[in-house]
Design a protein around this motif. Structure first.
Motif, PDB file in Angstrom:
ATOM      1  N   PHE A 160      78.903  -7.870 -64.133  1.00 15.17           N
ATOM      2  CA  PHE A 160      79.062  -9.436 -64.942  1.00 15.17           C
ATOM      3  C   PHE A 160      80.694  -9.360 -65.338  1.00 15.17           C
ATOM      4  O   PHE A 160      81.124  -8.362 -65.481  1.00 15.17           O
ATOM      5  CB  PHE A 160      78.162  -9.509 -66.178  1.00 15.17           C
ATOM      6  N   ALA A 161      81.224 -10.506 -65.515  1.00 13.45           N
ATOM      7  CA  ALA A 161      82.494 -10.752 -66.189  1.00 13.45           C
ATOM      8  C   ALA A 161      82.512 -10.522 -67.383  1.00 13.45           C
ATOM      9  O   ALA A 161      81.600 -10.985 -68.213  1.00 13.45           O
ATOM     10  CB  ALA A 161      82.954 -12.135 -65.837  1.00 13.45           C
ATOM     11  N   THR A 162      83.598  -9.490 -67.889  1.00 10.31           N
ATOM     12  CA  THR A 162      83.604  -8.974 -69.177  1.00 10.31           C
ATOM     13  C   THR A 162      84.420  -9.749 -70.099  1.00 10.31           C
ATOM     14  O   THR A 162      84.340  -9.635 -71.126  1.00 10.31           O
ATOM     15  CB  THR A 162      83.827  -7.442 -69.091  1.00 10.31           C
ATOM     16  N   ILE A 200      80.237  -2.809 -74.259  1.00 15.31           N
ATOM     17  CA  ILE A 200      80.185  -4.260 -73.862  1.00 15.31           C
ATOM     18  C   ILE A 200      78.611  -4.422 -73.574  1.00 15.31           C
ATOM     19  O   ILE A 200      77.823  -3.714 -72.677  1.00 15.31           O
ATOM     20  CB  ILE A 200      81.066  -4.875 -72.682  1.00 15.31           C
ATOM     21  N   GLN A 201      78.002  -5.677 -73.907  1.00 15.19           N
ATOM     22  CA  GLN A 201      76.879  -5.819 -73.518  1.00 15.19           C
ATOM     23  C   GLN A 201      76.808  -7.271 -72.686  1.00 15.19           C
ATOM     24  O   GLN A 201      77.519  -8.219 -73.282  1.00 15.19           O
ATOM     25  CB  GLN A 201      75.844  -6.210 -74.747  1.00 15.19           C
ATOM     26  N   GLY A 202      76.039  -7.382 -71.525  1.00 14.16           N
ATOM     27  CA  GLY A 202      76.051  -8.682 -70.798  1.00 14.16           C
ATOM     28  C   GLY A 202      74.865  -8.724 -70.160  1.00 14.16           C
ATOM     29  O   GLY A 202      73.720  -8.114 -70.535  1.00 14.16           O
ATOM     30  N   VAL A 211      77.761  -1.742 -70.742  1.00 13.04           N
ATOM     31  CA  VAL A 211      78.872  -0.874 -70.284  1.00 13.04           C
ATOM     32  C   VAL A 211      79.408   0.019 -71.682  1.00 13.04           C
ATOM     33  O   VAL A 211      79.397  -0.664 -72.778  1.00 13.04           O
ATOM     34  CB  VAL A 211      80.198  -1.753 -70.165  1.00 13.04           C
ATOM     35  N   PHE A 212      79.692   1.180 -71.401  1.00 11.41           N
ATOM     36  CA  PHE A 212      80.045   2.235 -72.270  1.00 11.41           C
ATOM     37  C   PHE A 212      81.454   2.703 -72.348  1.00 11.41           C
ATOM     38  O   PHE A 212      82.135   2.541 -71.470  1.00 11.41           O
ATOM     39  CB  PHE A 212      79.132   3.528 -72.099  1.00 11.41           C
ATOM     40  N   LYS A 213      81.931   3.172 -73.536  1.00 10.46           N
ATOM     41  CA  LYS A 213      83.221   3.589 -73.637  1.00 10.46           C
ATOM     42  C   LYS A 213      83.336   5.050 -72.927  1.00 10.46           C
ATOM     43  O   LYS A 213      82.537   5.571 -72.762  1.00 10.46           O
ATOM     44  CB  LYS A 213      83.551   3.920 -75.145  1.00 10.46           C
ATOM     45  N   SER A 214      84.590   5.489 -72.804  1.00  7.62           N
ATOM     46  CA  SER A 214      84.999   6.713 -72.071  1.00  7.62           C
ATOM     47  C   SER A 214      84.759   7.860 -73.205  1.00  7.62           C
ATOM     48  O   SER A 214      84.841   7.524 -74.434  1.00  7.62           O
ATOM     49  CB  SER A 214      86.294   6.659 -71.488  1.00  7.62           C
ATOM     50  N   PRO A 215      84.634   9.056 -72.775  1.00  9.60           N
ATOM     51  CA  PRO A 215      84.808  10.063 -73.930  1.00  9.60           C
ATOM     52  C   PRO A 215      86.241  10.543 -74.215  1.00  9.60           C
ATOM     53  O   PRO A 215      86.483  11.437 -75.071  1.00  9.60           O
ATOM     54  CB  PRO A 215      83.881  11.471 -73.054  1.00  9.60           C
TER      55      PRO A 215
END
Ligand SMILES: [Fe+2]
Length: 266
Positions: A160-162, A200-202, A211-215
């Motif tokens: 999805f477009a973030t 992010i949630q879509g 969508v998750f963050k990076s470590p």
């Protein structure tokens, strides 16, 4: 109930090199230590692409060294910073399709994890993602044969477009085609992605998409047309996906924050 741990956008570099002052390899070690200690009952760790920063065999070898001995099975996916040939040179046991895409299913009882390959090594912009007709046909077949199973899709590029327009510009170019395909199936419960380096949630077709963050390094909260290379040393994180009879629940954990004591309030 199954618990899946997700690490995305590792961006491994050769030993001794750093990104905005952070060592991605050390961050991954720290995150895996945290995750396997806190969640030893996890069924699987999924690495959703951008395993390395430059896609070199040297970087994949460092990743292999870090993953060796993991107490939880690990499944690997590719992102825009990866390259198939050096990856498969170092991880030759990874399942691929007849056309050479790094896609696989992981069946856990009545659950099916579908790990897709959105890497486009020929992209003019070098970083956008693609699901070509071959990859879409493979997905269609895997969903059809899994009628009655709950399926979780994993992609590197979000579906999805973030709102991070610089990142969306180098996003998945096949969202309309994927949406049409998902319209023909009713067994996808959740999509999990990376690429943006933010939580992010879509949704796509009403299906929740996380969508998750990076470590390691994150995208600052700078919506709109920003340079996709912008990075900030916010805490490193991983995702926790719970698959139960009640549904799918998604959590994130910032593992580089200092330990704080929990206190009961009155
Ligand atoms: Fe990345």
């Amino acid at each position: 109930m199954h618990k899946i741990l997700v690490f995305t956008d590792l961006h491994l570099l050769p030993e001794g090199e750093t990104l905005i002052g952070l060592d991605p390899g050390e961050r991954l070690r720290q995150g895996l230590d945290h995750a396997t200690t806190q969640h030893p009952n996890a069924a699987r760790i999924v690495l959703t692409g951008d395993l390395t920063h430059n896609g070199t065999a040297q970087e994949y070898t460092r990743l292999r060294d870090i993953l060796d001995g993991s107490s939880i099975p690990v499944s690997l996916m590719l992102g825009n910073h990866d390259r198939r040939a050096p990856f498969l040179q170092v991880f030759p046991e990874t399942p691929t399709t007849a056309q050479g895409h790094v896609q696989q299913v992981v069946d856990l009882g009545d659950e099916r994890l579908i790990l897709l390959d959105t890497l486009n090594e020929e992209a003019v912009d070098t970083h956008s993602g693609l699901l070509c007709p071959d990859r879409l046909a493979w997905l269609d077949a895997r969903l059809s044969e899994a009628a009655g199973k709950r399926c979780i899709l994993f992609t590197h590029h979000p579906v999805f477009a973030t709102g991070f327009k610089g990142m969306d510009w180098i996003g998945l170019k096949s969202i309309p085609e994927l949406s049409l395909l998902l319209n023909r199936h009713d067994n996808v419960a959740q999509v999990i992605s990376g690429h943006i380096h933010r939580t992010i949630q879509g949704a796509i077709n009403g299906i929740p998409a996380a969508v998750f963050k990076s470590p390691c390094h994150q995208m600052p909260m700078a919506l709109g047309y920003q340079d996709p290379r912008l990075s900030v040393a916010e805490p490193g994180a991983y995702g926790i996906v719970l698959l139960s009879n009640e549904g799918v629940v998604v959590h994130t954990e910032d593992f580089t924050l200092p330990d704080l004591d929990s206190t009961l309030y009155d």
